[in-house]
Design a protein around this motif. Structure first.
Motif, PDB file in Angstrom:
ATOM      1  N   LEU A  66     157.593 -50.816   5.029  1.00  0.00           N
ATOM      2  CA  LEU A  66     156.364 -50.009   5.186  1.00  0.00           C
ATOM      3  C   LEU A  66     155.141 -50.834   5.452  1.00  0.00           C
ATOM      4  O   LEU A  66     155.113 -52.155   4.860  1.00  0.00           O
ATOM      5  CB  LEU A  66     156.269 -49.404   3.608  1.00  0.00           C
ATOM      6  CG  LEU A  66     157.331 -48.444   3.261  1.00  0.00           C
ATOM      7  CD1 LEU A  66     157.205 -48.041   1.872  1.00  0.00           C
ATOM      8  CD2 LEU A  66     157.250 -47.261   4.180  1.00  0.00           C
ATOM      9  N   PRO A  67     154.298 -50.610   6.308  1.00  0.00           N
ATOM     10  CA  PRO A  67     153.208 -51.424   6.732  1.00  0.00           C
ATOM     11  C   PRO A  67     152.025 -51.579   5.749  1.00  0.00           C
ATOM     12  O   PRO A  67     151.820 -50.557   4.951  1.00  0.00           O
ATOM     13  CB  PRO A  67     152.552 -50.537   7.842  1.00  0.00           C
ATOM     14  CG  PRO A  67     152.767 -49.084   7.798  1.00  0.00           C
ATOM     15  CD  PRO A  67     154.266 -49.077   6.976  1.00  0.00           C
ATOM     16  N   TRP A  68     151.438 -52.690   5.967  1.00  0.00           N
ATOM     17  CA  TRP A  68     150.228 -52.567   4.707  1.00  0.00           C
ATOM     18  C   TRP A  68     149.020 -52.077   5.476  1.00  0.00           C
ATOM     19  O   TRP A  68     148.857 -52.194   6.668  1.00  0.00           O
ATOM     20  CB  TRP A  68     150.012 -54.048   4.547  1.00  0.00           C
ATOM     21  CG  TRP A  68     150.870 -54.561   3.323  1.00  0.00           C
ATOM     22  CD1 TRP A  68     152.201 -54.616   3.012  1.00  0.00           C
ATOM     23  CD2 TRP A  68     150.432 -54.926   2.043  1.00  0.00           C
ATOM     24  NE1 TRP A  68     152.538 -55.094   1.888  1.00  0.00           N
ATOM     25  CE2 TRP A  68     151.280 -55.222   1.068  1.00  0.00           C
ATOM     26  CE3 TRP A  68     149.104 -55.026   1.432  1.00  0.00           C
ATOM     27  CZ2 TRP A  68     151.209 -55.466  -0.333  1.00  0.00           C
ATOM     28  CZ3 TRP A  68     148.846 -55.402   0.085  1.00  0.00           C
ATOM     29  CH2 TRP A  68     149.931 -55.530  -0.778  1.00  0.00           C
ATOM     30  N   ALA A  69     148.188 -51.826   4.797  1.00  0.00           N
ATOM     31  CA  ALA A  69     146.620 -51.319   5.059  1.00  0.00           C
ATOM     32  C   ALA A  69     146.137 -52.381   5.681  1.00  0.00           C
ATOM     33  O   ALA A  69     146.309 -53.736   5.019  1.00  0.00           O
ATOM     34  CB  ALA A  69     146.032 -50.438   4.189  1.00  0.00           C
ATOM     35  N   GLN A  70     145.209 -52.364   6.648  1.00  0.00           N
ATOM     36  CA  GLN A  70     144.433 -53.760   7.091  1.00  0.00           C
ATOM     37  C   GLN A  70     143.531 -54.065   6.234  1.00  0.00           C
ATOM     38  O   GLN A  70     143.033 -55.323   6.205  1.00  0.00           O
ATOM     39  CB  GLN A  70     143.817 -53.281   8.655  1.00  0.00           C
ATOM     40  CG  GLN A  70     145.045 -53.065   9.745  1.00  0.00           C
ATOM     41  CD  GLN A  70     144.299 -52.798  11.135  1.00  0.00           C
ATOM     42  OE1 GLN A  70     143.287 -52.872  11.259  1.00  0.00           O
ATOM     43  NE2 GLN A  70     145.232 -52.984  12.035  1.00  0.00           N
TER      44      GLN A  70
END
Length: 426
Positions: A66-70
């Motif tokens: 799952l990607p992390w928020a920037q």
């Protein structure tokens, strides 16, 4: 705040509350009724999961990274995408996109595993989604034939069981199970600070500016920086007209934790936190690794004795002298834990004064006083949560403490309210 002050007091607070149950329409199975319990119940650990509101059979296949928020920031205003939950959101608090996404993840997880994920999982995903909120409350229900109005009523009863110190914000998730029932999950936070955007990934050597707007009257604020290794650091923090600012550098590779402590009603408390990764990818899942001192846990001991043993084992691991047990401090700690249970809130002042004042009334006049308070479902979870918090770890590892008292009291639902009282008696 989490440092020795003029009155010789040092306090930090950590808390989280949970509830889990089943809602059924009349004529359904003979499981629980349709009113949430008045007190939170403990939850059990689960693994990572999917992000979308989909049937459990599909979401079980969503196991990629799952990607992390920037960036981490708040608020992230947004309404629930589920029309069936719109009325419930109105009763729960201001909608927040990160909270909605986190609640949906937890709902998917429960539908997959038939286990309610823990608040540790919720807090990890809030950080991953770029949310600085701390101390979330979690409500979860399996729903069969319950109308949107009745669902909103039950969630509203739970959500308004206590008065907000700042502003209630809320996220809701819904997942359809294979048997046609639905899992509904609600995350609520009492927001005491909003944070301006700060990146979640940087290169080492980067300088960053931290700024937060306090949403409740605040007399003092400190930003704590926990590096990948070593003790937390206090940053020079300016508090001006309800805004806390600090400037710091991310010096080395690894994962750093930033925490804002603010002294507000009830004493010092964490009001915002975020994770920053330098020169590497952020963590992809909650790590349930043992923390220093945990190998000393003895399940046969009474909870206060077990927690005290963990405290001293952690100090030994860090090359610090052990603390002497003070039974008078134990009694005062127990009184405070019971007062927190009666109030239904973690706080350093439940109406009986701060730790230094309470000790003074008991005829104890040390050179300095400190206190950690926390809420979790087990002694090990208490110790892990305290260790993971920069302010609590700093308090636990303060060299000047030589005596301590400990209380761990079950509120009757399985949630443990812990108080650690520290003194410098010499």
């Amino acid at each position: 705040m989490s440092q020795v002050q003029n009155k010789g007091i040092r306090v930090t607070v950590l808390a989280a509350a949970t509830a889990s149950h089943v809602l059924l329409a009349c004529g359904g199975s003979k499981r629980a009724g349709n009113t949430p319990p008045s007190e939170p119940k403990p939850l059990i650990e689960s693994s990572d999961g999917s992000k979308r509101a989909v049937p459990a059979s599909e979401s079980a296949q969503e196991n990629s990274k799952l990607p992390w928020a920037q960036e981490t920031f708040s608020p992230q205003a947004g309404s629930t995408p589920e029309p069936r939950l719109e009325k419930a959101e109105l009763r729960c608090g201001r909608g927040d996109a990160a909270l909605h996404d986190a609640a949906q993840l937890l709902s998917d997880l429960e539908a997959q595993k038939n286990e309610t994920p823990s608040l540790d999982v919720a807090k990890f995903h809030l950080m991953r989604l770029g949310s600085p909120y701390v101390m979330p409350r979690l409500w979860s229900a399996v729903v069969e034939g319950v109308s949107a109005d009745d669902l909103a009523k039950s969630i509203g009863q739970w959500a308004k069981a206590r008065e907000p110190l700042g502003e209630f914000r809320c996220g809701l998730g819904l997942t359809e199970k294979n048997d046609g029932s639905e899992v509904v999950t609600v995350l609520q936070v009492d927001v005491l600070a909003d944070v301006k955007p700060i990146p979640t990934r940087v290169t080492s050597g980067t300088w960053l500016d931290f700024e937060a707007k306090l949403l409740a009257p605040t007399s003092a604020a400190t930003v704590l920086l926990l590096p990948p290794e070593g003790p937390p650091r206090h940053l020079h923090t300016k508090l001006d007209q309800g805004r806390a600012t600090a400037r710091f550098s991310i010096e080395t590779e690894g994962t750093w934790l930033i925490q804002l402590m603010a002294t507000q009603s009830g004493g010092p408390r964490p009001v915002a936190q975020m994770m920053i990764s330098a020169d590497q990818e952020p963590p992809q899942s909650l790590e349930a690794r043992a923390v220093p001192g945990e190998s000393a846990f003895d399940s046969k001991k009474a909870p206060p004795d077990a927690l005290f043993q963990l405290m001293n084992a952690a100090r030994l691991d860090q090359g610090l002298p052990v603390l002497k047990r003070n039974r008078q401090l134990d009694r005062l700690a127990a009184d405070h834990s019971r007062a927190m249970i009666a109030q239904g809130r973690i706080s350093h002042d439940t109406g009986h004064g701060d730790p230094a004042y309470r000790l003074q009334l008991a005829g104890i006049t040390p050179k300095a006083t400190g206190e950690n308070v926390a809420l979790a479902a087990s002694v090990v979870r208490l110790h892990r949560a305290l260790w993971a918090s920069p302010a609590h770890r700093e308090n636990l590892l303060l060299r000047r403490w030589d005596e301590a008292g400990v209380a761990v009291i079950d509120d009757g639902t399985g949630s443990l309210y812990a108080t650690q009282l520290f003194i410098d008696s010499e």
